[in-house]
Write a protein that holds these residues in place. Structure first.
Motif, mmCIF file in Angstrom:
data_model
loop_
_atom_site.group_PDB
_atom_site.id
_atom_site.type_symbol
_atom_site.label_atom_id
_atom_site.label_comp_id
_atom_site.label_asym_id
_atom_site.label_seq_id
_atom_site.Cartn_x
_atom_site.Cartn_y
_atom_site.Cartn_z
ATOM 1 N N GLN A 151 13.859 -0.838 2.606
ATOM 2 C CA GLN A 151 13.891 -0.744 1.146
ATOM 3 C C GLN A 151 12.483 -0.657 0.543
ATOM 4 O OE1 GLN A 151 16.173 -4.255 -0.007
ATOM 5 N NE2 GLN A 151 18.044 -3.049 -0.049
ATOM 6 N N ASN A 152 11.486 -0.447 1.359
ATOM 7 C CA ASN A 152 10.095 -0.417 0.890
ATOM 8 C C ASN A 152 9.777 0.933 0.267
ATOM 9 O OD1 ASN A 152 7.369 -0.602 0.430
ATOM 10 N ND2 ASN A 152 6.783 -0.859 2.565
ATOM 11 N N VAL A 153 9.756 0.984 -1.057
ATOM 12 C CA VAL A 153 9.567 2.245 -1.759
ATOM 13 C C VAL A 153 8.199 2.856 -1.485
ATOM 14 C CG1 VAL A 153 8.698 1.202 -3.902
ATOM 15 C CG2 VAL A 153 9.909 3.394 -3.986
ATOM 16 N N ASN B 143 0.811 -1.214 0.000
ATOM 17 C CA ASN B 143 0.000 0.000 0.000
ATOM 18 C C ASN B 143 0.844 1.263 0.000
ATOM 19 O OD1 ASN B 143 -3.233 0.043 0.615
ATOM 20 N ND2 ASN B 143 -2.314 -1.952 1.076
ATOM 21 N N PRO B 144 0.262 2.384 -0.453
ATOM 22 C CA PRO B 144 0.967 3.660 -0.333
ATOM 23 C C PRO B 144 1.012 4.090 1.129
ATOM 24 C CG PRO B 144 -1.300 4.046 -0.984
ATOM 25 C CD PRO B 144 -1.104 2.554 -0.993
ATOM 26 N N ASN B 145 1.853 5.075 1.400
ATOM 27 C CA ASN B 145 1.937 5.603 2.767
ATOM 28 C C ASN B 145 2.112 4.437 3.747
ATOM 29 O OD1 ASN B 145 2.014 7.707 4.576
ATOM 30 N ND2 ASN B 145 -0.211 7.947 4.710
ATOM 31 N N PHE C 229 13.881 5.578 -10.688
ATOM 32 C CA PHE C 229 13.019 4.398 -10.651
ATOM 33 C C PHE C 229 13.494 3.479 -9.534
ATOM 34 C CE2 PHE C 229 12.760 -0.143 -11.715
ATOM 35 C CZ PHE C 229 11.393 -0.314 -11.848
ATOM 36 N N VAL C 230 12.505 2.954 -8.749
ATOM 37 C CA VAL C 230 12.799 1.987 -7.695
ATOM 38 C C VAL C 230 11.759 0.869 -7.775
ATOM 39 C CG1 VAL C 230 13.059 1.577 -5.213
ATOM 40 C CG2 VAL C 230 13.746 3.781 -6.182
#
Length: 711
Positions: free
Chosen positions: A681-683, A425-427, A672-673
């Motif tokens: 490392q969670n973009v 999920n975002p955030n 880019f990730v």
């Protein structure tokens, strides 16, 4: 040689030659390639080999993920027994104890906090039977309105755009077999070479046959290398670029006037808007030169046939729905839909991304793509289920919004099936904090995922080798995944877990299933007459035919290869065009002095989703064992970032640390990730919480960030 020695050698020879074959399907992307696992017993150990099997979609092809999928299924870290968290530590318990815990906690939560205090969070990687059953479980066993699934983060923009424009959503309006004979192809925001490798031969064949291929992507990828023209746009400007293409198509008179007149609404409004725009402004917004916009529009407009394919690059935006609708405007304007070698394809990401959204996991949906807010739809499904329509909940909220409800205290318990939301999920930091507020979290998974670690109770589920059921692939083709490998330990199938919980909650009469096929037969009936009509599909037919394209209303119907040949699915048979503004109605983050770079995210070939499965496969993990940041050397020089060095990436939400990777194939203003890694490392920690106003898709593909060396 003694008789004893001969006997010994004969025994060993038999062991070496012993071989078992298991037919199944790859558990990863939406191509759903058929495969066979060959298990050989060699002396005292087992060896495995995977081979592709002939099927209508991929003709026996496999990619690196499919060939090595068995490695995660046999990984020693597989969960094999129910685990209960006691004083912060997980202890093994029996299934009876686990079910009693669920009964006690779920009942208590609903008594204290209300019926809707329980939420269900599903997955687009489970079978159609399990997706269907999970939706029924939420509405009948728990009677909660709060159910959604991780496919919301993948396909919702394209699905909603197709539904609004055409009246229905089936990922592809044509079968893949038509791709090789079309004359012009637009690949918008899709890196199929890495995300769906076994689809590539269709596009390679099209190019061999003379098709002109246009790729739209901020990066050069293995997919854009196939293209004749690469439009390297700024992230998040796809809708404006489509307006530029439309403007040229209309001005140069590449419109199919007869098609528009007979089969579409809204063209004049779209025409008036795009003709009022200036290509100079679109060039400034998108970063795509005017001559390239003209060339792309001319090539697509003048050819007799053409297809447009979209994926996450276009769709995972806060205006993803509108952007896809604008690409559909191009198809309608040029009359390239509902005809041979003309059509639209939303390239599904997850293995069952299509089927999982058709049968009731979405907040607003009932089986067969019916609406939970439509009284007629509610009555039909309630009759199939044997319940009063008034007892069915109304619609809930989208996937990310469920976590907002948890944070606000409205939801206090959750049943989570085969998903890893604190990574996907975002955030993401907020999502993790919200989940920690729950009174009781049940996680069903193969492994101890990052989210499962937060659970109060973990239930072990079966893998693709063990769990039989149907999946609906990228074409909308329903396939039967055979699966006969024995479950390890005390592992159960997802559908068995749902049935068992329903039984302890006193709802056994609605969940009296003893096989996946029994569930599918009820799904067939529940979908009958709906948009996604599976009624004519049976296990026997799937075994004989290899797959059937829905809708398939009768058992003697062959399936629907091409949609919209005579009419669209709206009541009047016409498509609906809509004016799409150059700028999103939900403001997007723009770069600034503090956060001067655009961040976009995506996949790498060796991994899948949050990496829980692929990181358990040694052969896949070795190919990409850590995350990375792709950055242009010129941009790296500006921020003193050496190649292959640790770098800190920061947004307004948080920061991560990854390794730099120089690439001249990306725009200098963009990094880019990939999104397959967790923790530091969670973009998705960097991605904002804003959602598309129509489909509630987060804006994964555009965040403003800054970078610096990590010391």
């Amino acid at each position: 040689m003694t008789e004893l020695m001969l006997k010994y050698f004969r025994t060993k020879q038999k062991e070496v030659q012993k071989e078992k074959l298991y037919n199944t399907q790859c558990p990863f992307c939406s191509m759903q390639c058929k495969l066979q696992l060959i298990e050989q017993s060699v002396v005292s150990r087992k060896q495995y080999k995977t081979v592709g099997k002939e099927n209508p979609t991929t003709q026996g092809r496999l990619c690196i993920k499919g060939m090595n999928a068995y490695q995660h299924a046999f990984n020693r870290e597989r969960l094999k027994y129910p685990l209960l968290k006691v004083n912060g530590e997980f202890i093994r318990i029996s299934w009876d104890q686990a079910l009693e815990q669920i009964k006690h906690q779920f009942t208590k939560i609903q008594e204290e906090d209300g019926q809707n205090a329980l939420a269900v969070y599903g997955s687009a990687s489970i079978t159609n039977e399990e997706a269907y059953l999970l939706g029924k479980f939420a509405r009948v066993a728990l009677k909660t309105k709060y159910i959604d699934y991780n496919g919301r983060l993948c396909m919702s923009a394209a699905a909603s755009a197709a539904s609004q424009t055409f009246g229905m959503d089936r990922g592809f309006t044509n079968s893949l077999s038509e791709v090789s004979l079309t004359r012009c192809i637009i690949l918008a925001g899709t890196n199929i070479a890495e995300c769906q490798p076994t689809i590539m031969p269709y596009f390679e064949k099209a190019k061999e046959n003379g098709a002109f291929i246009i790729a739209i992507d901020p990066r050069e990828t293995a997919t854009t290398k196939l293209a004749d023209l690469h439009l390297k746009l700024k992230p998040g400007t796809d809708a404006a670029l489509a307006n530029g293409l439309l403007k040229v198509i209309i001005e140069e008179n590449y419109c199919d006037e007869a098609f528009i007149q007979e089969r579409a609404h809204g063209f004049n409004e779209v025409k008036d808007y795009v003709l009022s725009l200036k290509l100079e402004n679109i060039e400034e917004i998108t970063g795509v030169p005017i001559d390239q916009i003209r060339k792309a529009a001319t090539m697509f407009g003048k050819e007799a046939t053409g297809m447009i394919f979209t994926a996450r690059g276009v769709e995972q935006q806060t205006d993803g729905n509108a952007a896809v609708r604008n690409f559909l405007n191009i198809l309608i304007t040029t009359g390239k839909i509902g005809k041979p070698y003309c059509g639209f394809g939303a390239i599904t990401g997850q293995g069952n991304g299509q089927g999982a959204r058709e049968h009731g996991q979405k907040a607003d949906q009932l089986p067969g793509y019916r609406s939970i807010e439509n009284d007629g739809h509610r009555s039909y499904v309630a009759d199939v289920w044997g319940v009063d329509p008034e007892e069915l909940p109304r619609k809930g909220v989208s996937a990310y919004e469920i976590f907002e409800k948890i944070n606000e205290g409205e939801i206090t318990g959750m049943f989570l099936m085969c998903s890893n939301p604190i990574v996907s999920n975002p955030n993401a930091a907020f999502v993790k904090t919200a989940l920690q507020k729950l009174k009781f979290l049940v996680a069903v998974d193969l492994f101890m995922s990052e989210t499962a670690q937060l659970a109060d109770l973990i239930l072990p589920t079966s893998s693709y080798l063990e769990d039989e059921g149907t999946m609906t692939n990228v074409e909308g083709r329903v396939t039967l995944r055979e699966a006969s490998y024995p479950c390890p330990g005390e592992v159960k199938h997802d559908w068995q877990i749902i049935v068992d919980i329903a039984h302890v909650l006193g709802k056994e009469k609605y969940f009296s299933f003893s096989s996946a096929e029994e569930i599918f037969n009820e799904l067939r009936l529940a979908s009958r007459g709906g948009i996604a009509d599976y009624y004519g599909i049976t296990y026997d037919r799937l075994r004989k035919e290899g797959g059937i394209l829905w809708p398939c209303p009768e058992t003697d119907y062959k399936g629907t290869v091409r949609l919209f040949e005579e009419k669209f699915a709206h009541h009047d048979g016409k498509a609906v065009m809509v004016t799409v503004p150059n700028k999103s109605v939900v403001p997007k983050e723009d770069v600034c002095k503090e956060f001067p770079l655009y961040l976009t995210t995506g996949r790498v070939m060796s991994h899948y989703l949050t990496g829980v499965q692929t990181r358990k496969s040694p052969a896949l993990a070795a190919r990409n064992f850590e995350s990375f940041m792709e950055i242009h050397p010129a941009a790296a020089a500006n921020y003193q970032i050496p190649d292959q060095s640790l770098v800190k990436i920061e947004s307004r939400r948080g920061s991560i640390i990854v390794r730099s990777k120089y690439s001249e194939s990306i725009r200098p203003d963009t990094i880019f990730v990939p999104f397959h890694w967790a923790d530091s490392q969670n973009v998705n920690v960097l991605v904002g919480a804003e959602l598309d106003p129509v489909c509630r898709m987060p804006g994964f593909k555009l965040s403003a960030v800054k970078v610096s060396p990590f010391h």
